[in-house]
Write an enzyme that holds these catalytic residues in place. Structure first.
Site, PDB file in Angstrom:
ATOM      1  N   ASN A 166     -18.839   6.320  14.683  1.00  0.00           N
ATOM      2  CA  ASN A 166     -19.404   7.232  15.671  1.00  0.00           C
ATOM      3  C   ASN A 166     -20.335   8.197  14.943  1.00  0.00           C
ATOM      4  OD1 ASN A 166     -19.170   8.311  18.551  1.00  0.00           O
ATOM      5  ND2 ASN A 166     -18.934  10.157  17.322  1.00  0.00           N
ATOM      6  N   TYR A 170     -22.791  17.854  15.435  1.00  0.00           N
ATOM      7  CA  TYR A 170     -21.941  19.035  15.565  1.00  0.00           C
ATOM      8  C   TYR A 170     -22.342  19.996  14.450  1.00  0.00           C
ATOM      9  CZ  TYR A 170     -19.225  14.842  16.939  1.00  0.00           C
ATOM     10  OH  TYR A 170     -18.823  13.605  17.412  1.00  0.00           O
ATOM     11  N   ARG A 171     -22.740  21.202  14.838  1.00  0.00           N
ATOM     12  CA  ARG A 171     -23.202  22.175  13.838  1.00  0.00           C
ATOM     13  C   ARG A 171     -22.137  22.452  12.772  1.00  0.00           C
ATOM     14  NH1 ARG A 171     -21.820  26.886  17.711  1.00  0.00           N
ATOM     15  NH2 ARG A 171     -19.809  27.517  16.873  1.00  0.00           N
ATOM     16  N   TRP A 184     -16.719  19.911  16.016  1.00  0.00           N
ATOM     17  CA  TRP A 184     -16.685  18.963  17.134  1.00  0.00           C
ATOM     18  C   TRP A 184     -15.805  19.557  18.220  1.00  0.00           C
ATOM     19  CZ3 TRP A 184     -15.551  15.312  12.728  1.00  0.00           C
ATOM     20  CH2 TRP A 184     -14.269  15.511  12.223  1.00  0.00           C
ATOM     21  N   GLU A 230     -23.781   5.008  18.090  1.00  0.00           N
ATOM     22  CA  GLU A 230     -25.074   5.678  18.248  1.00  0.00           C
ATOM     23  C   GLU A 230     -26.175   5.022  17.411  1.00  0.00           C
ATOM     24  OE1 GLU A 230     -22.162   7.241  18.099  1.00  0.00           O
ATOM     25  OE2 GLU A 230     -22.121   8.525  19.879  1.00  0.00           O
ATOM     26  N   ASP A 279     -26.031  30.491  20.132  1.00  0.00           N
ATOM     27  CA  ASP A 279     -26.001  29.108  20.607  1.00  0.00           C
ATOM     28  C   ASP A 279     -27.062  28.799  21.658  1.00  0.00           C
ATOM     29  OD1 ASP A 279     -24.870  26.494  20.702  1.00  0.00           O
ATOM     30  OD2 ASP A 279     -22.945  27.390  20.180  1.00  0.00           O
TER      31      ASP A 279
HETATM   32  C1  LIG Z   1     -28.837  20.904  18.365  1.00  0.00           C
HETATM   33  C2  LIG Z   1     -27.532  20.445  18.915  1.00  0.00           C
HETATM   34  C3  LIG Z   1     -26.336  20.985  18.443  1.00  0.00           C
HETATM   35  C4  LIG Z   1     -25.104  20.571  18.939  1.00  0.00           C
HETATM   36  N1  LIG Z   1     -23.967  21.125  18.452  1.00  0.00           N
HETATM   37  C5  LIG Z   1     -22.761  20.679  18.873  1.00  0.00           C
HETATM   38  C6  LIG Z   1     -21.565  21.197  18.304  1.00  0.00           C
HETATM   39  O1  LIG Z   1     -21.583  22.075  17.447  1.00  0.00           O
HETATM   40  N2  LIG Z   1     -20.378  20.692  18.771  1.00  0.00           N
HETATM   41  C7  LIG Z   1     -20.323  19.710  19.713  1.00  0.00           C
HETATM   42  O2  LIG Z   1     -19.225  19.274  20.056  1.00  0.00           O
HETATM   43  N3  LIG Z   1     -21.443  19.212  20.284  1.00  0.00           N
HETATM   44  C8  LIG Z   1     -22.666  19.662  19.872  1.00  0.00           C
HETATM   45  N4  LIG Z   1     -23.812  19.153  20.420  1.00  0.00           N
HETATM   46  C9  LIG Z   1     -23.713  18.131  21.482  1.00  0.00           C
HETATM   47  C10 LIG Z   1     -23.299  16.784  20.935  1.00  0.00           C
HETATM   48  O3  LIG Z   1     -24.143  16.375  19.903  1.00  0.00           O
HETATM   49  C11 LIG Z   1     -23.294  15.730  22.049  1.00  0.00           C
HETATM   50  O4  LIG Z   1     -22.353  16.116  23.019  1.00  0.00           O
HETATM   51  C12 LIG Z   1     -22.977  14.315  21.560  1.00  0.00           C
HETATM   52  O5  LIG Z   1     -23.034  13.438  22.655  1.00  0.00           O
HETATM   53  C13 LIG Z   1     -21.653  14.221  20.900  1.00  0.00           C
HETATM   54  O6  LIG Z   1     -21.441  12.912  20.420  1.00  0.00           O
HETATM   55  P1  LIG Z   1     -20.027  12.196  20.538  1.00  0.00           P
HETATM   56  O7  LIG Z   1     -19.773  12.020  22.008  1.00  0.00           O
HETATM   57  O8  LIG Z   1     -20.203  10.907  19.833  1.00  0.00           O
HETATM   58  O9  LIG Z   1     -19.009  13.068  19.908  1.00  0.00           O
HETATM   59  C14 LIG Z   1     -25.056  19.574  19.938  1.00  0.00           C
HETATM   60  C15 LIG Z   1     -26.249  19.031  20.428  1.00  0.00           C
HETATM   61  C16 LIG Z   1     -27.474  19.445  19.924  1.00  0.00           C
HETATM   62  C17 LIG Z   1     -28.738  18.834  20.471  1.00  0.00           C
HETATM   63 MN   LIG Z   2     -20.103   8.819  20.411  1.00  0.00          MN
END
Ligand SMILES: Cc1cc2nc3c(=O)[nH]c(=O)nc-3n(C[C@H](O)[C@H](O)[C@H](O)COP(=O)(O)O)c2cc1C
Ligand SMILES: [Mn+2]
Length: 478
Positions: A166, A170-171, A184, A230, A279
């Site tokens: 995956n 996540y920052r 996450w 992804e 944020d």
């Molecule tokens: C710039 C940016 C920062 C993000 N930061 C976070 C974060 O800190 N934590 C989080 O859970 N999702 C964050 N997201 C959203 C996730 O990347 C998004 O929900 C993604 O689909 C998560 O992937 P996953 O479903 O495979 O976990 C961020 C998105 C962007 C565009």
């Molecule tokens: Mn995913």
């Protein structure tokens, strides 16, 4: 059309005059944010800060921050292009009959090309180093931030049960040279995988990519079902497989074209306070406990660039990534809700706080059915406010949508208040992660929906008179 890596994309932007180099020394502590905030909000270019105080690496920022650059990043000319390819593939009527099946082969080969391709040598492993995050030009974005944050990381993990990888964005807050936070959220795939490792105990391998080709960066933000890797989705968007290479110190595979890779692990028994962080809601997300990422090895290109983004009060660069998702995921929403014509996530709603949806209403209560479906659909479950309008209303035309909402609703009949999970960043609900949602049915109401009065028509001039006035316009001397 796809880009070899982020530097290839950078060059393409520069050739089109869509990237500016800043040679003056700038500070990664707040100064870059203020510059970028002004540039994004005035529809300015991508920026390459070549001279960042206390770092030998340049900072690349705002590459996605306009529709033109977003389309270039995804190798398309219009944000609907990828959706159209998806419609074409999922339209099963296209496969009826042998001739049509044969004609479909080139179209379906796009799916085969989507699978990542393993390679042995990779530019991202030209240099292998002991971890020292202080060498990277990591930004402190806003005054009340808890520290410096890696803002555009692609966090790669592997499900220990299915062995599928995956990649999510996540920052990551830097705690010291070797450790960061791992932010996450509750409902994300990364965390679900983490919970599986937590049950097993011990260490969870994690690799973090900073900088890859732009379609791969976008894919890490896309709300894909967990079953879709992804990197496969990126290969689909690029129409070319993502080359991946095995990490030096763990079994995870990362894009070979990455600028930097942080290899390491999350200890499933360790939590640490993370935040605050300015944020994308335009507010600080508050301190909370999150897992800790330990960097064991850093690999990078010989001459890497460090890509970042700054989020804050919208519109910011990430709003454009959200708009890509709005367009790309519409075909999937329509598969589940065929009555949906179009959708719009206003930028001010920062992805999931507000959704406007137009529908072809054919039975009583259908607007409410669509609301409920959306509240049950993947990351769309976070949507706090859903406005439903009839098919003749363009959801991107906010003035017409407002006119319909203000004039069409009966407060008792057309408002739905329900409750369910919310995004971790929501600060308005009494409890974290759980609260209320509002649905507004602004469609025309029918007798079968209990509206016994006649519903008036929209005022429209006849085509005949419109044409006459077009023709005679100059005669009026207006
Ligand atoms: C710039 C940016 C920062 C993000 N930061 C976070 C974060 O800190 N934590 C989080 O859970 N999702 C964050 N997201 C959203 C996730 O990347 C998004 O929900 C993604 O689909 C998560 O992937 P996953 O479903 O495979 O976990 C961020 C998105 C962007 C565009
Ligand atoms: Mn995913």
């Amino acid at each position: 059309m796809y880009y070899k890596d982020i530097q290839d994309f950078m060059q393409a932007l520069e050739e089109k005059g869509l990237l500016k180099r800043v040679k003056t020394e700038v500070d990664s502590n707040l100064e870059i944010t203020e510059i970028v905030d002004r540039v994004v909000k005035s529809n300015g270019p991508a920026l390459l800060f070549e001279n960042v105080k206390n770092s030998s690496y340049p900072v690349l920022i705002n590459i996605f921050g306009s529709y033109e650059r977003l389309n270039m990043a995804l190798g398309i000319s219009n944000t609907d292009d990828i959706a159209n390819i998806i419609y074409d593939i999922i339209d099963m009527s296209k496969y009826i009959g042998l001739v049509n099946k044969i004609k479909s082969i080139p179209k379906l080969s796009r799916l085969l090309k989507a699978f990542p391709r393993k390679v042995k040598d990779a530019p991202c492993q030209e240099i292998v180093e002991e971890p020292d995050l202080d060498k990277l030009p990591i930004l402190k974005c806003w005054p009340k931030d808890g520290g410096r944050f890696i803002t555009l990381p692609l966090v790669i993990t592997k499900d220990p049960e299915t062995n599928m990888q995956n990649m999510g964005m996540y920052r990551m807050q830097v705690f010291d040279k070797k450790t960061t936070g791992m932010h996450w959220h509750m409902h994300k795939d990364g965390r679900e995988i983490y919970l599986k490792y937590k049950k097993m105990g011990g260490k969870m391998p994690v690799s973090v990519v900073i900088g890859s080709d732009p379609a791969t960066i976008y894919s890490a933000t896309a709300p894909l079902p967990k079953e879709i890797d992804e990197m496969l989705f990126s290969g689909f968007i690029r129409n070319s497989p993502v080359d991946i290479v095995k990490c030096k110190t763990n079994d995870l595979y990362v894009p070979a074209n990455s600028e930097f890779v942080l290899e390491g692990y999350v200890d499933v028994n360790e939590m640490r306070e993370e935040g605050p962080f300015g944020d994308h809601t335009g507010y600080y997300s508050l301190k909370d406990l999150y897992p800790v990422f330990h960097v064991e090895c850093i690999t990078h290109k010989k001459n890497p660039v460090y890509p970042a983004t700054v989020v804050g009060k919208p519109p910011m660069e990430d709003c454009y990534l959200g708009k890509a998702t709005e367009r790309i995921f519409l075909p999937f929403i329509k598969m589940i809700c065929p009555e949906v014509i179009d959708i719009d996530f206003p930028l001010e709603g920062v992805f999931h706080n507000c959704l406007i949806v137009s529908i072809k209403k054919e039975y009583p209560g259908q607007a409410k059915k669509v609301m409920n479906a959306i509240w049950g659909m993947g990351q769309m479950m976070y949507t706090k406010l859903i406005i439903v309008v009839d098919k003749n209303v363009n959801p991107h035309d906010y003035s017409t949508v407002a006119w319909k909402v203000f004039n069409n609703i009966d407060a008792s009949r057309d408002i739905v208040i329900t409750e369910g999970p919310l995004d971790a960043l929501d600060h308005a609900s009494p409890l974290p992660l759980y609260g209320h949602k509002l649905g507004i049915d602004a469609t025309k109401k029918w007798k079968s929906e209990g509206h016994s009065r006649d519903w008036p028509d929209d005022i429209e001039m006849t085509e005949e008179i419109k044409e006459l006035v077009d023709r005679r316009w100059n005669e009026y001397g207006i």
